[in-house]
Design an enzyme around this catalytic site. Sequence first.
Site, mmCIF file in Angstrom:
data_model
loop_
_atom_site.group_PDB
_atom_site.id
_atom_site.type_symbol
_atom_site.label_atom_id
_atom_site.label_comp_id
_atom_site.label_asym_id
_atom_site.label_seq_id
_atom_site.Cartn_x
_atom_site.Cartn_y
_atom_site.Cartn_z
ATOM 1 N N HIS A 1 10.445 8.440 -0.177
ATOM 2 C CA HIS A 1 9.299 7.887 -0.907
ATOM 3 C C HIS A 1 9.693 6.575 -1.578
ATOM 4 O O HIS A 1 8.989 5.566 -1.491
ATOM 5 C CB HIS A 1 8.805 8.897 -1.958
ATOM 6 C CG HIS A 1 7.916 8.294 -3.018
ATOM 7 N ND1 HIS A 1 8.407 7.507 -4.040
ATOM 8 C CD2 HIS A 1 6.572 8.332 -3.194
ATOM 9 C CE1 HIS A 1 7.400 7.092 -4.800
ATOM 10 N NE2 HIS A 1 6.278 7.576 -4.305
ATOM 11 N N ASN A 2 10.833 6.585 -2.258
ATOM 12 C CA ASN A 2 11.259 5.367 -2.954
ATOM 13 C C ASN A 2 11.604 4.254 -1.966
ATOM 14 O O ASN A 2 11.335 3.079 -2.247
ATOM 15 C CB ASN A 2 12.454 5.663 -3.858
ATOM 16 C CG ASN A 2 12.040 6.403 -5.121
ATOM 17 O OD1 ASN A 2 11.055 7.120 -5.122
ATOM 18 N ND2 ASN A 2 12.790 6.229 -6.179
ATOM 19 N N GLU B 1 8.470 2.800 -0.963
ATOM 20 C CA GLU B 1 7.999 2.007 -2.105
ATOM 21 C C GLU B 1 8.638 0.607 -2.084
ATOM 22 O O GLU B 1 7.948 -0.403 -2.273
ATOM 23 C CB GLU B 1 8.362 2.771 -3.382
ATOM 24 C CG GLU B 1 8.134 2.051 -4.690
ATOM 25 C CD GLU B 1 8.697 2.878 -5.853
ATOM 26 O OE1 GLU B 1 8.471 4.109 -5.906
ATOM 27 O OE2 GLU B 1 9.371 2.292 -6.717
ATOM 28 N N SER C 1 7.661 11.826 -8.956
ATOM 29 C CA SER C 1 7.321 10.398 -8.913
ATOM 30 C C SER C 1 6.095 10.116 -9.759
ATOM 31 O O SER C 1 5.214 10.947 -9.894
ATOM 32 C CB SER C 1 7.053 9.928 -7.486
ATOM 33 O OG SER C 1 6.689 8.556 -7.511
ATOM 34 N N LYS D 1 11.806 12.629 -1.796
ATOM 35 C CA LYS D 1 11.597 11.701 -2.919
ATOM 36 C C LYS D 1 12.359 10.401 -2.666
ATOM 37 O O LYS D 1 11.861 9.309 -2.949
ATOM 38 C CB LYS D 1 12.058 12.337 -4.233
ATOM 39 C CG LYS D 1 12.175 11.373 -5.417
ATOM 40 C CD LYS D 1 10.838 10.926 -5.935
ATOM 41 C CE LYS D 1 10.837 9.671 -6.804
ATOM 42 N NZ LYS D 1 11.726 9.586 -7.913
HETATM 43 P P1 NDP Z 1 17.466 9.168 -19.060
HETATM 44 O O1 NDP Z 1 17.806 9.064 -17.640
HETATM 45 O O2 NDP Z 1 17.512 7.945 -19.920
HETATM 46 O O3 NDP Z 1 18.410 10.298 -19.732
HETATM 47 C C1 NDP Z 1 18.395 10.555 -21.120
HETATM 48 C C2 NDP Z 1 18.427 12.045 -21.371
HETATM 49 O O4 NDP Z 1 19.591 12.640 -20.778
HETATM 50 C C3 NDP Z 1 18.482 12.365 -22.842
HETATM 51 O O5 NDP Z 1 17.727 13.530 -23.085
HETATM 52 C C4 NDP Z 1 19.962 12.616 -23.054
HETATM 53 O O6 NDP Z 1 20.232 13.420 -24.178
HETATM 54 C C5 NDP Z 1 20.293 13.362 -21.794
HETATM 55 N N1 NDP Z 1 21.709 13.379 -21.465
HETATM 56 C C6 NDP Z 1 22.461 12.361 -21.010
HETATM 57 N N2 NDP Z 1 23.723 12.759 -20.799
HETATM 58 C C7 NDP Z 1 23.786 14.063 -21.166
HETATM 59 C C8 NDP Z 1 24.814 15.049 -21.173
HETATM 60 N N3 NDP Z 1 26.050 14.753 -20.754
HETATM 61 N N4 NDP Z 1 24.509 16.289 -21.595
HETATM 62 C C9 NDP Z 1 23.273 16.579 -21.995
HETATM 63 N N5 NDP Z 1 22.249 15.713 -22.006
HETATM 64 C C10 NDP Z 1 22.501 14.466 -21.595
HETATM 65 O O7 NDP Z 1 16.019 9.847 -19.255
HETATM 66 P P2 NDP Z 1 14.641 9.619 -18.455
HETATM 67 O O8 NDP Z 1 13.662 10.439 -19.199
HETATM 68 O O9 NDP Z 1 14.346 8.181 -18.215
HETATM 69 O O10 NDP Z 1 14.914 10.264 -17.031
HETATM 70 C C11 NDP Z 1 15.279 11.624 -16.890
HETATM 71 C C12 NDP Z 1 15.544 11.899 -15.431
HETATM 72 O O11 NDP Z 1 14.362 11.688 -14.692
HETATM 73 C C13 NDP Z 1 16.602 10.987 -14.804
HETATM 74 O O12 NDP Z 1 17.342 11.714 -13.868
HETATM 75 C C14 NDP Z 1 15.779 9.937 -14.113
HETATM 76 O O13 NDP Z 1 16.464 9.364 -13.024
HETATM 77 C C15 NDP Z 1 14.594 10.763 -13.641
HETATM 78 N N6 NDP Z 1 13.364 10.044 -13.410
HETATM 79 C C16 NDP Z 1 12.992 9.016 -14.195
HETATM 80 C C17 NDP Z 1 11.821 8.322 -13.954
HETATM 81 C C18 NDP Z 1 11.418 7.225 -14.845
HETATM 82 O O14 NDP Z 1 10.405 6.576 -14.543
HETATM 83 N N7 NDP Z 1 12.110 6.987 -15.946
HETATM 84 C C19 NDP Z 1 10.938 8.672 -12.838
HETATM 85 C C20 NDP Z 1 11.368 9.817 -12.124
HETATM 86 C C21 NDP Z 1 12.543 10.455 -12.393
HETATM 87 P P3 NDP Z 1 20.479 12.721 -25.635
HETATM 88 O O15 NDP Z 1 19.125 12.517 -26.213
HETATM 89 O O16 NDP Z 1 21.266 13.736 -26.364
HETATM 90 O O17 NDP Z 1 21.228 11.443 -25.396
#
Ligand code: NDP
Length: 478
Positions: free
Chosen positions: A186-187, A190, A128, A183
């Site tokens: 937590h949400n 939130e 988080s 987690k």
């Molecule tokens: P996203 O959720 O937008 O995911 C994008 C990433 O996933 C890219 O690296 C993409 O690769 C990869 N991806 C998607 N599909 C595939 C696949 N089939 N095979 C391989 N790679 C894949 O990224 P975030 O950074 O926002 O979040 C990452 C994780 O963290 C998520 O699970 C999210 O829920 C969690 N999270 C996010 C928070 C936030 O504030 N954003 C906070 C806490 C947790 P490519 O570049 O090749 O498309």
Amino acid sequence: GTARIGVTGLAVMGRNLARNFARNGLTVAVHNRTASRTRALVDDFGDEGSFVACESAEEFVAALERPRRLMIMVKAGDATDAVIEEFAPLLEEGDIVIDGGNAHFADTRRREKALRERGIHFVGVGVSGGEEGALNGPSIMPGGSAASYEALGPLLERIAARAPDGTPCVTHVGPDGAGHFVKMVHNGIEYADMQLIAEAYHLLRAVAGYSPARIAETFRTWNTGRLDSYLIEITAEVLAHTDAATGEPFVDVVADRAEQKGTGRWTVQTALDLGVPVSGIAEAVFARSLSGHAELRESSRGLPGPGPAALDEEAAARFADRVEQALYASKIVSYTQGFHQVRAGSEEYGWEVDPGAVAAIWRAGCIIRAAFLDRIREAYDTRPGLPSLLTDKLFREEIAAAQDDWREVVATAARQGVPTPGFSAALAYYDALRADRLPAALTQGQRDFFGAHTYRRTDREGAFHTLWAGDRSEVAAD
Ligand code: NDP
């Protein structure tokens, strides 16, 4: 391999976590399905620490020291399963796969079991703090086996946020899905915190007649006291912000339809399955949902009811103080409910989660970080088996002191037609728990009448049924 840890999935979260590891002196292998992201990370931030850029899955696995620690930061859901299936065949016994995405704890339990059968540790980690937390220190909630935590914990401690007393905001929450479960709660908390703050704002605006700028000031003052928290702090910032295009308060030009990504809904769905009354979190989820029903709201506008009555300056200031009391008391209730859910999940799945340790790691790095969490930690440290936070001596006294104002605020809101589902639900929960007798006895009578569902008596053991359609005599039912 020489990398202490690897991160695959280099969108905003993965990239920032990788940088956080590197900045803290750990060599990090980095990988992404689309290789340009990997190159961009090293081009832009390569001088922050030691990165090993990997194009292929094989290269990535080979770059890691054993036992391998491979962290997945991809889009939650099917992508996580796809990535696990891609890497698992390349791993060896004892390696650790870490999922830092927002997975549902049931998926984490399933994945942990499947990988355990293949000799691989799977650690679902709640992270988080958003992108800024990922870079500068998140609150980290790891599940998985105790053995995997021994190999992983010290690395996570390096990148975690630090509580005011200097301890890192990470702890081994419990086996398999415990981290993602906590987690999720937590949400949910939130959501409840945000709803309560929104109601406080609404009351100050509608009943006290304060402007957004004035409310920002009020919140800043509150933030120096017991409500000191990240969410109160950013609320003041949002309220003080002026829209550049119109010169109006920002909050007045934003469409009043709240969206959600689903973790609040998961919390409530899970609470329903576990039979835990998280009414504050549920009201927060429903309040967002209601706000989004544009057509329903449009067709209902103008339904009869009172509007706010103007207060004079002195009465408005007194009312604002009351709202602070109501907000604080309601906040105690929503954390009470959230911690009840943590305990229920822990019992259901045999996780043995330490609630005091959970409160401790929420003190910094995460969205609900607040001075208040230190008080919760203390409450559980003093009495580890505390059945409810409401029964803690300090919280009990604080609610006793706040409740006249709390009741007055809820009554005023009802009289003036200002919706306060969070404040009201919290108060109803409090009154229900402290009640001597609840009308649930009548509910049992009704159930027995129409469905012969039986009831228990206050004076004798056993289940009973009354012959409602007959002579209304009572028969033993078991
Ligand atoms: P996203 O959720 O937008 O995911 C994008 C990433 O996933 C890219 O690296 C993409 O690769 C990869 N991806 C998607 N599909 C595939 C696949 N089939 N095979 C391989 N790679 C894949 O990224 P975030 O950074 O926002 O979040 C990452 C994780 O963290 C998520 O699970 C999210 O829920 C969690 N999270 C996010 C928070 C936030 O504030 N954003 C906070 C806490 C947790 P490519 O570049 O090749 O498309």
